[in-house]
Design a protein around this motif. Structure first.
Motif, PDB file in Angstrom:
ATOM      1  N   SER A  50       0.745  -1.226  -0.008  1.00  0.00           N
ATOM      2  CA  SER A  50      -0.041  -0.011   0.043  1.00  0.00           C
ATOM      3  C   SER A  50       0.783   1.115   0.148  1.00  0.00           C
ATOM      4  CB  SER A  50      -1.064   0.090   1.294  1.00  0.00           C
ATOM      5  OG  SER A  50      -1.414   1.146   1.460  1.00  0.00           O
ATOM      6  N   ALA A  55       3.663  -2.543  -7.143  1.00  0.00           N
ATOM      7  CA  ALA A  55       4.266  -1.966  -6.222  1.00  0.00           C
ATOM      8  C   ALA A  55       5.716  -1.672  -6.281  1.00  0.00           C
ATOM      9  CB  ALA A  55       4.263  -2.677  -4.839  1.00  0.00           C
ATOM     10  N   GLU A  60       1.684   2.633  -8.808  1.00  0.00           N
ATOM     11  CA  GLU A  60       1.622   2.809  -7.376  1.00  0.00           C
ATOM     12  C   GLU A  60       2.894   3.392  -7.128  1.00  0.00           C
ATOM     13  OE1 GLU A  60       0.604  -0.938  -5.432  1.00  0.00           O
ATOM     14  OE2 GLU A  60      -0.575  -1.388  -7.122  1.00  0.00           O
ATOM     15  N   GLU A 117      -4.915   3.137  -6.579  1.00  0.00           N
ATOM     16  CA  GLU A 117      -5.620   2.751  -5.130  1.00  0.00           C
ATOM     17  C   GLU A 117      -6.483   4.171  -4.864  1.00  0.00           C
ATOM     18  OE1 GLU A 117      -1.977   0.907  -2.888  1.00  0.00           O
ATOM     19  OE2 GLU A 117      -1.449   2.445  -4.262  1.00  0.00           O
TER      20      GLU A 117
END
Length: 614
Positions: free
Chosen positions: A12, A365, A401, A447
Motif C-alpha cells: 500500500s 508496487a 503505485e 488505489e
C-alpha cells in the motif's frame, strides 16, 4: 524482483494515511478590486423579480431566508439534477470580472463558463448561515458572452443564493442573440430502446437554435431538431439522459433527467468507445505471470472460464525513468510448473477464442514508472507495443503505485495537467489507443489514495503539505475517459476516505465499497481544482476492486459483504447506513487480486461472482 512484495497485493501507498486526514475547507478564490468604470452586469441577481433572467432546472424564490431585500433563490437538487440556475451575460474581450454571491446550504457552487480562458468556480462545503463566495476570471480575445451559474450537489438538500453580482466592463450585447440563453427543454422522453441505443425526443424551446444531449452527465451529441438517438450503449444497462438548448447567447440549464435501460443482447456492451467487447457483467483477475509467492504459480491455461479479463502481472521498467518496460515470465527456479513460451502464447489464443481478454499490467508496487521526458514516453510506447505484439495481447492495464504519479505544486486543474509524468503518460496511452484501434482494451487499477482522496486533498503545497500523490490519477482518468474500458480502483490497502456523505469510510465491509463506487458513478467535488467536480463514469466502465482472500492483502471482505455491496449499487437494497446517489444495474463487475490467491482459497471469490451474476 523483490520477494517481499509477493506475499499479497503490491504494498500500500497508504501505510501512514490514517486518522491524520482532516477535512480541508472548501476553496474560495481571491477576488480583485473592481475598476471605477465597472458595473454589475448580472440581471436580477437579488432575485427580487422572481427568476426573471435566470434559467433553472429546479428553483423558486422565497421570502425567508434572504441575505438582503425581500427574496432569495431556493433550489433543491434531486436525482441526477444538481439544481443549477444560470444566466448568460454580455462581456468584453480581454477584460477582468469578479463574480460574487451570498449562499447558504451544503455544497453550494458558484462559477462561470465560456470565459474563453479558464472557466472558474468556487464552492463551500457547508454554510449554515449566509457566506460570500467570490471568484475572478479574465475573458479571452474573442469572448463576448459568459454564462454564470450557481448549483448544489446531489442529495444534499436545498441551497439558497442571493445578491449575485458580476462586476466588470459592460459588454456590447452583440452576437445576434437576445442576451439570454434559452430555457431548459421540457418534455424529454425515451422512445425506442435497443440493446445498444435509446431514442429521445423533447419539446421545442423558443429562441433555441440547437440542442445538446447528455448521457450520465457527459455531452454525447448535438442536434438542431427535437429528437436524437444515442448509440454505442451497453446491453441491459441503465442510463440517465438530459438535454440543453442553446443559441447565440449561450447554453441553457439541463432538463430534468429521463432514465432508460437498454435491452439485453448477445455478447457484451463493448464498453462504449473504450473498445474491447466484454459481457454485461465481468470478472477481472490478476494472474501472477512473473512470480509465484505463497499462492503458487497458476498456468494461464488453467484459469477458469469465470474470468473475463486476465491481467498479466507485471510488466516492469528497467529503471524508474527509462520508460522501457519488460515482461520477464516467471523463471523455472521460482515456478517449477511454468509453461513454455509457446504454450503460454497458445493459452493466450485459447482464452481469446473463448471470448476472454488478456492484458499486460504495467507497474505494481516495485514497478515504478515515471515518464519524465518525451523520450521516456516514446520508449514506453515502443516497449509496451513489443510485449503486446509478441504475445498477441488484447490491451493494457495501468497499475501505477508508489511515486509513479504525483502532482507538481500548483497543478490543481485535472482537466489541464502540467506535471510532466502525467502529461507524458496521457500522451503515451492515447498513442497506444490510436495505434491498436477501437478493440484495444484499456484498464486502470489505482488505489483510492490516487482517486477518491482527491475529494479532500488534491495537488501539493497548496493543501498544507499533503502528499502530492493525492488524486494524482484524476487527470489521467479524465483525459482517457472516452478510451477507458474499465476502472477498477483498489478498494484495499487504504486508509479512511471521505465519501459524498461527508463521512470517513474505512475498509472491512460493504460500506467502504459502496461509498467509494458511488463516488465514481456520481461524480465528486475535487478540492483545489478550478473545475471542482470530477465527472461521473459510466457504470459499464466501473468494477469494484477487492482482495480474493485474507491471504491476499489488506481490505478483504467476506462473500456476504461483497453481495451487500452489489445489491446496494445495482438494486439499491442492502445499503446499510450509506445512501447512494443512484442505482446502476449496469455496473460492470468485480476485480480481484488475484487469480492465484483465489485458487489458494478454493475459488471462494469466483464462486461469489458466479453465484451473483450467473
Amino acid at each position: 524482483m523483490d520477494p517481499s512484495r509477493r506475499a499479497g497485493r503490491p504494498r500500500s501507498v497508504l501505510a501512514l494515511f490514517t486518522a491524520a486526514l482532516l477535512a480541508v475547507p472548501g476553496l474560495t478564490a481571491l477576488s480583485s478590486a473592481a475598476h471605477a468604470a465597472d458595473a454589475d452586469l448580472a440581471r436580477n441577481g437579488g432575485f427580487e423579480s422572481g427568476l426573471d433572467g435566470w434559467t433553472c432546472t429546479a428553483g423558486k424564490t422565497v421570502n425567508s431566508p434572504v441575505h438582503s431585500g425581500t427574496s432569495a433563490l431556493q433550489a433543491t437538487p434531486a436525482g441526477s439534477d444538481n439544481a443549477q440556475c444560470a444566466q448568460t451575460v454580455s462581456v468584453q474581450p480581454n477584460a477582468t470580472y469578479t463574480l460574487s454571491a451570498w449562499v447558504r446550504g451544503s455544497y453550494v457552487y458558484l462559477g462561470a463558463n465560456g470565459t474563453g480562458t479558464t472557466d472558474v468556480s468556487t464552492w463551500t462545503q457547508s454554510a449554515p448561515d449566509w457566506q460570500k463566495l467570490t471568484t475572478t476570471f479574465t475573458t479571452g480575445a474573442a469572448t463576448s458572452k459568459v454564462t454564470v451559474y450557481t448549483h448544489g450537489w446531489y442529495g444534499t438538500g436545498a441551497y439558497y443564493a442571493d445578491d449575485l453580482t458580476l462586476v466588470g466592463p459592460a459588454g456590447s450585447g452583440g452576437g445576434g442573440g437576445t442576451g439570454q440563453a434559452p430555457a431548459a427543454p421540457a418534455g424529454l422522453k425515451a422512445g425506442t430502446v435497443t440493446s445498444s441505443s435509446v431514442a429521445l425526443s423533447w419539446n421545442a424551446v423558443s429562441g433555441a437554435t440547437g440542442y445538446a444531449v447528455y448521457r450520465d452527465g457527459a455531452k454525447v451529441q448535438t442536434v438542431t431538431g427535437t429528437s436524437a438517438t444515442v448509440t454505442g450503449l451497453s446491453p441491459a444497462t441503465s442510463y440517465g439522459f438530459q438535454v440543453t438548448a442553446s443559441n447565440a447567447s449561450g447554453e441553457s440549464a439541463r432538463s430534468a433527467t429521463v432514465s432508460a435501460t437498454t435491452a439485453s443482447g448477445g455478447g457484451g456492451g463493448g464498453g462504449g468507445t473504450g473498445g474491447g467487447a466484454l459481457p454485461a457483467h465481468a470478472l477481472v483477475g490478476y494472474l501472477h505471470a512473473t512470480f509465484a509467492n505463497g499462492s503458487g504459480y497458476t498456468r494461464l491455461a488453467d484459469v477458469p472460464d469465470s474470468w473475463d479479463v486476465i491481467d498479466l502481472a507485471f510488466g516492469e521498467p528497467t529503471s524508474v525513468t527509462s520508460g522501457d518496460i519488460r515482461f520477464n515470465r516467471c523463471p523455472v527456479s521460482e515456478c517449477p510448473n511454468v509453461e513454455s513460451d509457446a504454450d503460454f502464447k497458445a493459452a493466450v489464443k485459447a482464452k481469446q477464442a473463448a471470448g476472454k481478454k488478456v492484458l499486460i499490467s504495467i507497474g505494481g508496487a516495485n514497478g515504478q514508472v515515471q515518464l519524465t521526458s518525451s523520450a521516456a514516453r516514446d520508449t514506453f510506447v515502443s516497449s509496451v507495443s513489443k510485449i503486446i505484439d509478441t504475445y498477441g495481447l488484447d490491451g493494457l492495464d495501468i497499475d501505477f503505485e508508489g511515486h509513479s504519479l504525483s502532482l507538481n505544486a500548483g497543478d490543481t486543474d485535472f482537466r489541464n495537467p502540467t506535471t510532466p509524468v502525467i502529461v507524458n503518460l496521457i500522451s503515451a496511452l492515447k498513442t497506444l489507443k490510436a495505434k491498436y484501434g477501437s478493440g484495444f482494451v484499456l484498464t486502470m487499477a489505482p488505489e483510492t489514495f490516487f482517486v477518491q482522496n482527491g475529494y479532500q486533498f488534491y495537488g501539493s503545497g497548496k493543501w498544507g503539505g499533503q502528499d502530492p500523490r493525492c488524486g494524482a490519477y484524476l487527470p489521467v482518468i479524465y483525459a482517457l475517459r472516452d478510451a477507458l474500458t474499465l476502472l477498477h480502483v483498489q478498494d484495499y490497502n487504504s486508509g479512511p476516505i471521505m465519501g459524498l456523505d461527508n463521512q470517513y469510510h474505512s475498509m472491512g465491509g460493504a460500506d467502504f465499497h459502496i461509498a467509494m463506487t458511488d463516488m465514481l458513478l456520481t461524480g465528486f467535488p475535487v478540492a483545489g481544482d478550478t473545475g471542482n467536480v470530477f465527472p461521473a463514469l459510466r457504470p459499464d466502465q466501473v468494477a469494484i476492486g477487492m482482495p480474493a482472500s485474507v491471504n491476499a492483502g489488506n481490505g478483504y471482505v467476506a462473500p456476504g459483504e461483497v453481495t451487500k455491496a452489489l445489491d446496494c449499487l445495482t438494486k439499491r437494497t442492502n445499503c446499510g447506513s450509506y445512501a447512494t446517489h443512484g442505482t446502476w444495474p449496469g455496473l460492470r463487475g468485480l476485480m480481484t487480486w488475484s487469480v492465484n490467491w483465489d485458487r489458494f482459497s478454493n475459488w471462494e471469490f469466483q464462486r461469489t461472482f458466479d453465484g451473483y451474476f450467473g
